[in-house]
Design an enzyme around this catalytic site. Sequence first.
Site, PDB file in Angstrom:
ATOM      1  N   ASP A   9       0.857  -1.184   0.000  1.00 37.24           N
ATOM      2  CA  ASP A   9       0.000   0.000   0.000  1.00 37.24           C
ATOM      3  C   ASP A   9       0.894   1.235   0.000  1.00 37.24           C
ATOM      4  OD1 ASP A   9      -2.207   1.623   0.096  1.00 37.24           O
ATOM      5  OD2 ASP A   9      -2.637   1.279   2.212  1.00 37.24           O
ATOM      6  N   ASP A 104      -2.905   2.475  -6.098  1.00 38.91           N
ATOM      7  CA  ASP A 104      -1.813   2.532  -5.122  1.00 38.91           C
ATOM      8  C   ASP A 104      -1.713   1.321  -4.195  1.00 38.91           C
ATOM      9  OD1 ASP A 104      -4.171   3.129  -3.800  1.00 38.91           O
ATOM     10  OD2 ASP A 104      -3.220   4.510  -2.403  1.00 38.91           O
ATOM     11  N   GLU A 105      -2.400   0.236  -4.501  1.00 36.39           N
ATOM     12  CA  GLU A 105      -2.270  -0.940  -3.640  1.00 36.39           C
ATOM     13  C   GLU A 105      -2.569  -2.212  -4.416  1.00 36.39           C
ATOM     14  OE1 GLU A 105      -5.212  -1.684  -0.567  1.00 36.39           O
ATOM     15  OE2 GLU A 105      -6.465  -0.080  -1.374  1.00 36.39           O
TER      16      GLU A 105
END
EC number: 2.7.7.7
Length: 355
Positions: A9, A104-105
């Site tokens: 993350d 983003d993860e």
Amino acid sequence: MERRIIHIDMDAFFAQVEVRDNPTLKGKPVIIGGRASGRGVVSTASYEARKFGVHSAMPMAQAHKLCPDGYYVRPRLNHYREVSNDIMAIFKSYTDIFEPLSLDEAYLDVTELVRRDLPASMIAQYIQRDIYDKTHLTSSAGVSYNKFLAKLASGMNKPSGRTVIDYENAHDLLMSLPIGDFAGIGKVTEEKMKEKGIHTGKDLYQYNQMEMIQLFGKRGVSFYNKVRGIDHSHVKPTRIRKSIGRETTFETDQNDDDFILNTIRQLSGEVANRADRHELAGRTITVKLKTHDFETLSKQTSSNTPVYDEVEIYNIAYDLYNSLKDTDIAIRLVGVSIGNLVSRTYRNLTIYDFI
């Protein structure tokens, strides 16, 4: 074989990209989401801004009250996608079994990479190192034997953290975890649990599966498993797109039908463009409204013929809006989406039945 799952993350991704690109923002409360006086919501807040109580999905007006001296930056989504592509390429260099959740993860299944001399935590460290070397951005990693625990672990030591949850520490950690920190337990369910004296994982652990189902329906099985660290779901390399949508928040509350419908037409065009890029069409069309007092209204309809053209989407959205809108209530947000997606390959194929 025991699985090894890593959840990566990025740390305050949008804000971190802006600080990287503009070093004068370093150490300052950066809030992504537009003007401080705008009507939208916060996309991302830097850790400095979070100290003031600002968080994602918070109305911008509230963020401005909490952090009037913050640095408010309009999001650059195309730029963030480019950075995200670099990060996803790094994931792919380690394993083909990775599941992006957002820009983003992602989850990575590194079970096949684990050796006696290369534990999963070391692989996570290498991935974090490669991300930083490529993008100059930090990330946090969670390592465990299933997806639920890996994601839980990645949020425990932010930013730049790396946490391992294994069979030795999972039970104690889950017993002490506040009930609201369990994935899938929202504010309403959390309050319902607290009313019954359930405040931590230890409290929840006292209920058997049947009692869980009686209290929370089908979700009771999920809660029963999670508090015991059980999650059999697999890392899915490809995610099925369920819908394509666009929405916008007005600068001021609107009650002008012509203005709102013009916005719906623009949104229909943006949805059509996205559908075109992915060569998809939708059988279900939905219009969403958020009123001035934050009540969310939505209505949808299904079409026998999947739609993707701007005019088709708008014509259906037009009818949905008119059947949904209350003439006396001003609107804060409007959205249009298509769902129940299908490939457009045979969209115009006519089937003839011969008797």
